[in-house]
Design a protein around this motif. Structure first.
Motif, PDB file in Angstrom:
ATOM      1  N   VAL A  58       0.872  -1.183   0.000  1.00  0.00           N
ATOM      2  CA  VAL A  58       0.000   0.000   0.000  1.00  0.00           C
ATOM      3  C   VAL A  58       0.901   1.222   0.000  1.00  0.00           C
ATOM      4  N   THR A  60       1.513   5.549  -1.788  1.00  0.00           N
ATOM      5  CA  THR A  60       0.880   6.751  -2.336  1.00  0.00           C
ATOM      6  C   THR A  60       1.392   7.012  -3.746  1.00  0.00           C
ATOM      7  N   ASP A 101      -3.008   4.392  -2.251  1.00  0.00           N
ATOM      8  CA  ASP A 101      -3.893   4.902  -1.180  1.00  0.00           C
ATOM      9  C   ASP A 101      -4.571   6.207  -1.565  1.00  0.00           C
ATOM     10  N   ASP A 105      -7.391   8.465   3.702  1.00  0.00           N
ATOM     11  CA  ASP A 105      -7.689   7.370   4.604  1.00  0.00           C
ATOM     12  C   ASP A 105      -8.601   6.344   3.935  1.00  0.00           C
ATOM     13  N   ALA A 108      -6.583   4.243   1.454  1.00  0.00           N
ATOM     14  CA  ALA A 108      -5.713   3.282   2.123  1.00  0.00           C
ATOM     15  C   ALA A 108      -6.508   2.105   2.671  1.00  0.00           C
ATOM     16  N   SER A 126       3.824  -1.245   3.877  1.00  0.00           N
ATOM     17  CA  SER A 126       3.113   0.029   3.719  1.00  0.00           C
ATOM     18  C   SER A 126       4.089   1.191   3.701  1.00  0.00           C
ATOM     19  N   SER A 128       2.434   4.097   3.125  1.00  0.00           N
ATOM     20  CA  SER A 128       1.317   5.041   3.167  1.00  0.00           C
ATOM     21  C   SER A 128       1.297   5.771   4.502  1.00  0.00           C
ATOM     22  N   SER A 130      -1.494   7.120   5.382  1.00  0.00           N
ATOM     23  CA  SER A 130      -2.951   7.191   5.583  1.00  0.00           C
ATOM     24  C   SER A 130      -3.540   5.876   6.039  1.00  0.00           C
ATOM     25  N   LEU A 131      -2.724   4.973   6.564  1.00  0.00           N
ATOM     26  CA  LEU A 131      -3.186   3.616   6.850  1.00  0.00           C
ATOM     27  C   LEU A 131      -3.934   3.491   8.171  1.00  0.00           C
TER      28      LEU A 131
END
Length: 410
Positions: A58, A60, A101, A105, A108, A126, A128, A130-131
């Protein structure tokens, strides 16, 4: 490691905060799908076959923070490419499927859910920021995750990173080593999260004997006046700066401070260790020091040479491999590999989590300070490296490879 807002800003090399590489529905490159028959036995865990382990990524790829972490996937590909070339883990290649993501949020959560439920991955890497919305669900299903730490990670046993927090005393000792006495704190914007982090630094600095007046100085390029900030620094008689800022913001402030001849003996930025920052703002950031949470590229040595070679072989499209988030991606993938190794010949999610949590001396192959993964969430990093922007602004120079909270160096 300060990330927060900075991981979402397009000009940031980090940190941090520390935001990664290409979006879609299936992997490619060094970590992409493909098989080679190995010695691994067939196992029942999700994502595990006789010759491969499928994981999810995951990151961005689009939205506000995408350029900040654009190199992270290249680092992941490099580390997975290296282990796969060596035969994988217990004869199984590691392949991955990924989701963007979308800098949100919701994106993600959607991406993590699809990877676990539809793609049936074993676990996640990850990059990210925003997880957070997905963490409860991942914990309930005991999905192992390695990657970019966010607020609350320490509450979950299935989440892993090589660094959760950094002792503010490290930076205090660095400043004292450069004869600093009175410190001003700068921040981009005015977010409460950043103010809370700075408050911790202020308390630690005061405990170390440093003055931390004036109050926090907030600055945003295009909104605030850099001349006003320079005047505040001058009137406060600050001789040192700790910057929780976007590199562009700090560059503008430094230019204004230099124009007023503000006498600064030490300026430390907690973000910006990236050659793209040098190309954009190097001369304005001349002599600015930057905290580094891994072995600096300038330190060289076998671990750095292995990283460079892996980047050249498995992520050749990356012209400059010496990027902070490329190294972070490399280390997040290395941590996942270590978890699979700890899980044994027939890995399970529970075996990965339990085995990795028992690793007491993880060091990323010499790239990071050894950490105990059993209690890392409660043990801030105690030693850091620092690099300094060269006087002409064209390069990073190794300033000190190891400064520790207890005052020791080297």
């Amino acid at each position: 490691m300060y990330l927060g807002r900075l991981t979402r800003h397009p000009a940031v090399g980090i940190v941090a905060a520390l935001t990664a590489v290409i979006a879609g529905c299936s992997g490619s490159g060094a970590g992409s799908e493909g098989s080679q028959h190995g010695a691994g036995a067939a196992c029942a865990a999700p994502g595990v076959t006789a010759d491969q382990v499928r994981i999810g990524l995951v990151y961005t790829d689009s939205g506000t923070g995408s350029s900040s972490l654009a190199s992270a996937r290249a680092g992941i590909d490099a580390r997975l490419g290296l282990i796969n070339e060596q035969g994988g883990v217990n004869g199984r290649r590691i392949v991955y499927t990924w989701r963007d993501d979308e800098s949100s949020d919701e994106g993600a959560l959607r991406g993590a859910t699809e990877l676990v439920q539809k793609e049936n991955v074993f676990g996640l890497i990850s990059t990210s920021s925003s997880l957070a919305s997905a963490l409860d669900g991942l914990a309930k299903q005991q999905i192992p995750v390695t990657g970019l730490v966010q607020s609350g990670w320490g509450s979950y046993s299935n989440l892993f990173s090589f660094i959760y927090d950094v002792s503010p005393e490290i930076t205090a000792r660095y400043i004292q080593g450069h004869q600093g006495d009175r410190v001003a704190f700068l921040m981009s914007g005015s977010e409460d999260f950043t103010r809370q982090i700075i408050a911790k630094y202020q308390a630690s600095f005061q405990g170390a004997g440093l003055s931390t007046n004036p109050d926090i100085i907030s600055y945003t390029s295009g909104v605030d006046s850099p001349v006003r900030v320079a005047q505040l620094l001058e009137s406060s008689r600050a001789d040192s700066i700790v910057a929780f800022t976007d590199p562009r913001d700090l560059a503008e402030i430094m230019q204004a401070a230099q124009a007023r001849n503000v006498p600064l003996v030490s300026v430390v930025s907690l973000t910006g260790y990236d050659h793209s920052v040098l190309r954009a703002y190097g001369p304005a950031l001349a002599n600015v020091a930057m905290a580094v949470n891994f072995r600096p590229f300038e330190a060289g040595g076998a671990p750095i040479e292995q990283y460079r070679a892996a980047m050249a072989r498995f992520s050749p499209a990356v012209v400059d491999p010496e990027q902070q988030f490329a190294m972070y991606g490399y280390l997040y993938a290395d941590l996942f590999i270590r978890g699979l190794q700890a899980a044994g010949d027939c890995p399970t999610r529970e075996g990965f989590i339990d085995g990795l949590r028992r690793v007491a001396d993880y060091d990323g192959g010499g790239l990071v300070e050894p950490v105990n993964l059993a209690n890392i969430a409660n043990q801030p990093l105690q030693c850091n490296a620092f690099v300094r922007v060269s006087p002409d602004g064209t390069a990073f120079q190794l300033d000190n490879q190891r400064v520790c909270a207890n005052g020791t160096t080297g």
